[in-house]
Design an enzyme around this catalytic site. Structure first.
Site, PDB file in Angstrom:
ATOM      1  N   HIS A   1      -3.792  -6.576  -0.164  1.00 14.26           N
ATOM      2  CA  HIS A   1      -3.408  -7.822   0.500  1.00 14.26           C
ATOM      3  C   HIS A   1      -2.269  -7.591   1.488  1.00 14.26           C
ATOM      4  O   HIS A   1      -2.045  -8.416   2.371  1.00 14.26           O
ATOM      5  CB  HIS A   1      -3.062  -8.922  -0.517  1.00 14.26           C
TER       6      HIS A   1
ATOM      7  N   GLY B   1       7.620  -9.507  -2.423  1.00 10.96           N
ATOM      8  CA  GLY B   1       8.131  -8.305  -1.780  1.00 10.96           C
ATOM      9  C   GLY B   1       7.913  -7.050  -2.593  1.00 10.96           C
ATOM     10  O   GLY B   1       8.018  -5.940  -2.072  1.00 10.96           O
TER      11      GLY B   1
ATOM     12  N   SER C   1       0.199  -6.026  -7.600  1.00  8.66           N
ATOM     13  CA  SER C   1      -0.672  -6.988  -6.934  1.00  8.66           C
ATOM     14  C   SER C   1      -0.036  -8.372  -6.872  1.00  8.66           C
ATOM     15  O   SER C   1       0.033  -8.981  -5.815  1.00  8.66           O
ATOM     16  CB  SER C   1      -2.022  -7.078  -7.659  1.00  8.66           C
TER      17      SER C   1
END
Length: 362
Positions: free
Chosen positions: A221, A321, A338
């Site tokens: 992502h 972060g 994740s």
């Protein structure tokens, strides 16, 4: 590109955290494979969470390394006869089996055998049916210690859709446990520093190489959202479904060690899959070094952006972060950060990502 074995991979692995790297590696600790700071953090967390002495925590960590090797061997040997594996509260190996014959095989290997009524295939079938009724801000995973499926519903989930999922869960009786938690299930990207690009921040993951070039295996992502990082360009992303991606590391610096955010590092000498009950730590650019325990494996997490499958769920703290950062146990790399939700954290298994790209750990 060659495939790596599912279990231990005898290669070096590292995390690159720009601005936080140190060429030094912490001195050898009394637990083999652990740097002094990682040992201290892991022992402290385990003693606190389990209510045991630090000496007992150290003994459990030592036992854990041998137990994981035993579980790797038994999982391969038993095949479908194994109905789940985990470490007990002393770090010893436990294997669920369906027959007394398989139980005898497990006992001969020095592990504990537990005869259960539901096979892994049956639990995975239930998990798949539940997933068809799933919605954002929920997760569905396997609990081998209880031999059942666990459905977790965060309070951010849509009420009507959550009710449909609950109704589906009730159809399977005690094969399914339902947990309701606060908050959301979300991936962990934030604006800031560390590896940056497009105004976003992630944490660099495992340094790898292929064909003489260095790459960072990171969260999909992250690499799917940002094309150019301050360390090099994203070259691939798999998200949702999976959550791994690849960044070309053009910095000329790709150490095989995880930064601990205090000027020291933890050398990683192998990569493997995680087991329920395993004590672990993670390194990330927001929360630094945190430790905990593997709660579940083979978890499907339903983010707003889509579902990600076969994740590892732990109690180690992560925040925005930290995405892409490294999950590890001593000197063994386990996963890529994740997301988080309901007080738990979720990790993409690193072995799957390494196999997908055919890269070797530095």
């Amino acid at each position: 590109m060659r495939k790596l074995s599912r279990s231990a991979i005898g290669l070096a692995v590292g995390a690159l955290a720009i601005g936080s790297l140190s060429p030094s590696v912490a001195s050898a600790s009394s637990i083999e494979g652990y740097s002094s700071q990682v040992q201290q953090a892991a022992v402290s967390e385990l003693a606190s969470s389990e209510g045991i002495t630090e000496f007992a925590a150290e003994q459990r960590l030592r036992a854990q390394e041998r137990s994981v090797e035993t579980l790797d061997q038994l999982t391969e040997r038993l095949g479908g006869e194994a109905a789940g594996t985990y470490l007990d509260d002393r770090g010893r190996p436990v294997v669920n089996v369906l027959t007394q014959q398989a139980a005898a095989e497990v006992k001969r290997s020095g592990a504990t055998a537990k005869v259960v009524s539901r096979s892994t295939a049956e639990l995975e079938s239930i998990q798949a049916k539940l997933q068809r009724a799933a919605t954002a801000h929920t997760s569905i995973g396997l609990d081998p210690a209880a031999n059942r499926v666990v459905v977790t519903i965060a309070d951010a989930a849509d009420d009507a859709k959550a009710a449909r999922l609950l109704a589906t869960a009730k159809r399977f009786g005690d094969a399914v446990q339902v947990e309701q938690v606060d908050g959301t299930m979300r991936k962990a990207v934030y604006n800031g520093e560390a590896i940056t690009g497009g105004g976003s921040r992630c944490s660099a993951g495992f340094n790898t190489n292929y064909g003489g070039r260095n790459y960072i295996v990171d969260a999909g992502h992250c690499t799917g959202a940002i094309s150019q990082w301050n360390v090099g360009p994203s070259v691939h992303a798999s998200f949702p479904g999976n959550d791994y991606g690849l960044i070309r590391n053009d910095t000329g610096h790709a150490p095989g060690a995880v930064t601990l955010y205090n000027g020291s590092t933890q050398r990683i000498s192998s990569a493997a899959n995680a087991y329920v009950g395993q004590s672990i730590c993670k390194s990330g650019s927001t929360t630094g070094l945190t430790c905990g325990t593997v709660q579940r494996t083979n978890v499907t997490v339903n983010y707003s952006e889509g579902s990600v499958h076969q994740l590892v769920q732990t109690s180690a703290r992560v925040d925005r972060g930290d995405s892409g950062g490294c999950l590890f146990s001593g000197s063994t790399g386990l996963g890529i950060t994740s997301g988080m939700g309901g007080g738990s954290s979720f990790f993409q298994p690193v072995v799957e990502a390494l196999n997908a790209y055919g890269v070797s750990l530095n």
